[in-house]
Design an enzyme around this catalytic site. Structure first.
Site, PDB file in Angstrom:
ATOM      1  N   ASP A 154      16.822 127.920 -15.137  1.00 58.66           N
ATOM      2  CA  ASP A 154      18.120 127.984 -15.728  1.00 58.66           C
ATOM      3  C   ASP A 154      19.051 127.926 -15.438  1.00 58.66           C
ATOM      4  O   ASP A 154      20.007 128.099 -14.610  1.00 58.66           O
ATOM      5  CB  ASP A 154      18.214 129.697 -15.834  1.00 58.66           C
ATOM      6  CG  ASP A 154      16.457 130.496 -16.773  1.00 58.66           C
ATOM      7  OD1 ASP A 154      15.646 130.082 -16.868  1.00 58.66           O
ATOM      8  OD2 ASP A 154      16.630 131.654 -15.539  1.00 58.66           O
TER       9      ASP A 154
ATOM     10  N   SER B   8      11.539 128.040 -17.258  1.00 59.28           N
ATOM     11  CA  SER B   8      12.549 128.053 -17.016  1.00 59.28           C
ATOM     12  C   SER B   8      13.415 127.412 -18.288  1.00 59.28           C
ATOM     13  O   SER B   8      11.938 126.748 -19.714  1.00 59.28           O
ATOM     14  CB  SER B   8      12.307 126.515 -16.613  1.00 59.28           C
ATOM     15  OG  SER B   8      11.652 126.258 -15.210  1.00 59.28           O
TER      16      SER B   8
ATOM     17  N   SER C 289      11.872 131.220 -12.657  1.00 56.59           N
ATOM     18  CA  SER C 289      12.715 130.335 -13.570  1.00 56.59           C
ATOM     19  C   SER C 289      13.942 129.342 -12.889  1.00 56.59           C
ATOM     20  O   SER C 289      14.415 130.062 -12.343  1.00 56.59           O
ATOM     21  CB  SER C 289      12.587 131.658 -14.707  1.00 56.59           C
ATOM     22  OG  SER C 289      13.091 130.964 -15.913  1.00 56.59           O
TER      23      SER C 289
END
Length: 380
Positions: free
Chosen positions: A295, A255, A293
């Site tokens: 983001d 992340s 992830s």
């Protein structure tokens, strides 16, 4: 100067930034991403009033974590809220306070970064600190903004070592001035592209003809893909990357938290647009934007003309707003600053050892000279 705190044997002690932190970064390699100049510090604190504080928990054989706190201004954050915008590129994460930013377009607390399983403790710390401020005796609701990345590759994340008091210490130590980068604060245990990463920051200043504003970025990087520096796919030569050897066991998951500050008089709508452009800088570093992830980009404005003071919230009020047609230079600034902040988070990190699940783990920092050689060969 930003105070860098490290917990050692149960006590908190101040430390100076190490030499790699002072002298590292992409500019030490003779590279300057983009076309715009930086601010004096090349940090998010180049935006007047913004403060950063960090607590680093780096002790024993496996505690590698911490807290990074960003304060939009030095006044009463709850009473004098700042307009803000949020964008999500991939939402596999835990961002506390996100829905109220989306709904109301404002922030009323410090922005705190930590590890995935410590979001609850961080929220408690922000709430306790806010309630304890003078004049807050009537407050019954606080929208604590807490972001995270998962540092379990180096940290005993299940040990829940971040406590509310660490969060409060980070907030209360926050200052203007240089910001410690690399394996510090919330970046103590993070990894990017298979190398040690951490906290990074950068800034850009627009010329007066374009408004004269400053854009500052701070990142907590912990993600994967193909590491690209100044347009050169460095990761293809020096390390693991996503899809190398046809989907081997290495994962690009992870992340990144991106915090953007500016002194431009922007509405929450244009701050959301500004936050979205930060992902252009993320893409330039070779991010995979993978399924696992998280983001996130949060942008806020410190300009007095848009601040949501108690008086302005009581009735109809006039506020300033930068026009849509003049936003593009700010978009360029945030993309450039984000790219550099991420690369700095890696180039200023140090090799970190830990013991995870009974196994010694060593995550190497990028070799500055190796990176220099690759860049010089590709783009003299």
């Amino acid at each position: 100067m930003t105070v860098f705190l490290a917990l050692q044997g149960g006590s908190v002690a101040a430390h100076d930034m190490n030499s790699r932190d002072r002298d590292g970064g992409i500019r030490a390699l003779g590279r300057a991403p983009g076309v715009l100049p930086t601010g004096p510090l090349n940090a998010i604190t180049d935006v007047t009033g913004v403060r950063v504080g960090q607590v680093t928990l780096n002790h024993g054989e496996n505690i590698r974590t911490g807290v990074t706190a960003i304060l939009p201004h030095g006044g009463d954050l709850f009473r004098d809220k700042v307009p803000a915008g949020l964008k999500v590129a991939n939402g596999y994460g835990k961002l506390a306070g996100a829905t109220q930013i989306i709904e109301l377009g404002e922030i009323e607390s410090p922005i705190v970064l930590t590890n995935t399983l410590s979001v609850g403790a961080a929220m408690e710390g922000v709430v306790r600190w806010t309630l304890a401020q003078p004049g807050h005796e009537d407050i019954r609701s606080v929208n604590a903004v807490v972001g995270e990345t998962n540092d379990g590759g180096l940290n005993d994340i299940r040990g829940l070592h971040v406590r509310p008091e660490h969060v409060i210490a980070a907030i209360e130590s926050a200052t203007t001035g240089p910001v410690a980068e690399g394996a510090v604060g919330a970046g103590t245990g993070t990894i990017a592209f298979g190398f040690k990463a951490g906290i990074g920051t950068s800034s850009r200043q627009l010329p007066q003809s374009l408004g004269g504003f400053t854009v500052g970025v701070l990142v907590q990087s912990n993600y994967g893909g193909l590491l690209t520096i100044d347009g050169v796919p460095v990761g293809a030569e020096i390390g693991p990357y996503y899809l190398k050897d046809a989907l081997e066991a290495k994962k690009p998951d992870g992340s990144i938290m991106i915090v953007v500050a500016t002194d431009a008089p922007l509405s929450d709508r244009n701050l959301e647009r500004l936050a979205e452009r930060a992902f252009a800088g993320l893409a330039r570093t070779g991010a995979a934007y993978s399924n696992g992830s998280g983001d996130y980009a949060i942008a806020f404005s410190t300009h007095e003309g848009v601040r949501r003071t108690a008086a302005r919230r009581e009735e109809q009020a006039a506020v300033q707003e930068w026009p849509n047609d003049r936003m593009s230079p700010l978009f360029v600034a945030v993309a450039e600053a984000t790219e550099e902040a991420i690369i700095n988070s890696m180039l200023k990190a140090t090799t970190t050892r830990s013991v995870v699940n009974g196994r010694e783990v060593v995550i190497e920092a990028l070799d500055m000279e190796q990176v220099r050689t690759i860049l010089d060969r590709a783009r003299p």
